[in-house]
Design an enzyme around this catalytic site. Structure first.
Site, PDB file in Angstrom:
ATOM      1  N   HIS A   1       9.655   3.396  54.879  1.00 42.25           N
ATOM      2  CA  HIS A   1      10.369   4.291  53.961  1.00 42.25           C
ATOM      3  C   HIS A   1      10.188   5.749  54.368  1.00 42.25           C
ATOM      4  O   HIS A   1      11.117   6.555  54.261  1.00 42.25           O
ATOM      5  CB  HIS A   1       9.855   4.087  52.535  1.00 42.25           C
ATOM      6  CG  HIS A   1      10.292   2.807  51.904  1.00 42.25           C
ATOM      7  ND1 HIS A   1      11.614   2.393  51.879  1.00 42.25           N
ATOM      8  CD2 HIS A   1       9.587   1.826  51.270  1.00 42.25           C
ATOM      9  CE1 HIS A   1      11.699   1.233  51.257  1.00 42.25           C
ATOM     10  NE2 HIS A   1      10.486   0.863  50.890  1.00 42.25           N
TER      11      HIS A   1
ATOM     12  N   HIS B   1       5.410  -1.356  55.926  1.00 44.69           N
ATOM     13  CA  HIS B   1       6.663  -1.317  55.166  1.00 44.69           C
ATOM     14  C   HIS B   1       6.826   0.028  54.466  1.00 44.69           C
ATOM     15  O   HIS B   1       7.912   0.632  54.505  1.00 44.69           O
ATOM     16  CB  HIS B   1       6.680  -2.441  54.131  1.00 44.69           C
ATOM     17  CG  HIS B   1       7.863  -2.389  53.210  1.00 44.69           C
ATOM     18  ND1 HIS B   1       9.079  -2.963  53.525  1.00 44.69           N
ATOM     19  CD2 HIS B   1       8.021  -1.811  51.984  1.00 44.69           C
ATOM     20  CE1 HIS B   1       9.928  -2.755  52.534  1.00 44.69           C
ATOM     21  NE2 HIS B   1       9.313  -2.051  51.586  1.00 44.69           N
ATOM     22  N   GLU B   2       5.772   0.515  53.838  1.00 43.59           N
ATOM     23  CA  GLU B   2       5.848   1.814  53.166  1.00 43.59           C
ATOM     24  C   GLU B   2       6.076   2.931  54.182  1.00 43.59           C
ATOM     25  O   GLU B   2       6.781   3.901  53.895  1.00 43.59           O
ATOM     26  CB  GLU B   2       4.577   2.069  52.352  1.00 43.59           C
ATOM     27  CG  GLU B   2       4.340   1.073  51.223  1.00 43.59           C
ATOM     28  CD  GLU B   2       5.532   0.895  50.305  1.00 43.59           C
ATOM     29  OE1 GLU B   2       6.284   1.879  50.101  1.00 43.59           O
ATOM     30  OE2 GLU B   2       5.724  -0.213  49.777  1.00 43.59           O
TER      31      GLU B   2
END
Length: 232
Positions: free
Chosen positions: A105, A101-102
């Site tokens: 980004h 998920h990071e």
């Protein structure tokens, strides 16, 4: 006469707090459940983060371990992807989902994803608005006959926090979609493991929804308390 800290509208704040507590409890219980399931290929979350960044052609982002529990984040200013102690060296499906998920980004940053750029640009404005909103509202309410516009300005400055939460939603949901797609395309997780990772990321996304609702309720409360006074 009004009592800004003891009135019936305070129920809105309580509802927001309860929603946030439920969402936080749900994401923690979901993470703990799938933190017990190790991925079959033996990757650590740090391995996965570096693999995703490399495969995405992102070579200017560093990966580091930081203290804390689920304090994972990506800093677009420093180009640093930070994984918490409980995630970085873990081989669990849950930890890999968080790391991916990071990375989502970081991919957004690389591709100049508009909502992410908007959120970054809003940070200083929202922080400033949050600092001055309550003082403006209180000063405007106390000296209303002389400074009626201060109440209105203060209310809208406070409302920026809700707008920021709204902008955050597509950023977080998109990062999770990118993460799951990358995990699948690179065959990092098996199909059943992907389902588990999706449940973790969905639970995490609900915390942002809860935060947006709580922020809206706070804005509504202030408008009910001071907006009516402003109209009068």
């Amino acid at each position: 006469m009004f009592y800004p800290f003891f009135d019936s509208t305070y129920i809105l704040v309580i509802i927001g707090m309860l929603l946030s507590m439920v969402a936080s409890s749900y994401v923690n219980s979901t993470y703990r459940k799938f933190d017990k399931v190790m991925n079959r290929k033996g990757y650590t979350a740090t391995d996965v983060a570096r693999l995703i960044l490399q495969d995405s052609g992102i070579h200017n982002v560093g990966v580091q371990q930081i203290s804390g529990d689920l304090t994972d984040n990506y800093n677009s200013s420093t180009k640093i992807l930070s994984l918490s102690q409980t995630v970085a060296d873990s081989r669990s499906v849950a930890a890999i989902g968080v790391a991916a998920h990071e990375c989502g980004h970081a991919v957004q940053d690389q591709k100049h994803y508009a909502p992410l750029k908007l959120r970054i640009a809003m940070v200083p404005v929202v922080n400033f608005g949050a600092k001055i909103s309550i003082p403006l509202i209180l000063i405007g309410a106390i000296f209303f006959s002389a400074t009626p516009a201060l109440v209105t300005i203060g209310l809208w400055c406070f409302a920026l926090t809700f707008l920021f939460q709204v902008v955050t939603l597509p950023v977080e949901f998109n990062a999770s979609r990118r993460a799951l797609a990358i995990l699948s395309e690179n065959h990092i997780l098996e199909d059943d493991e992907l389902v588990m990772a999706k449940k973790v990321l969905t639970a995490a996304a609900l915390t942002y929804v809860a935060a947006a609702v709580a922020s809206l309720l706070q804005v509504l409360r202030l408008f009910l308390l001071f907006g009516n006074n402003n109209r009068n």
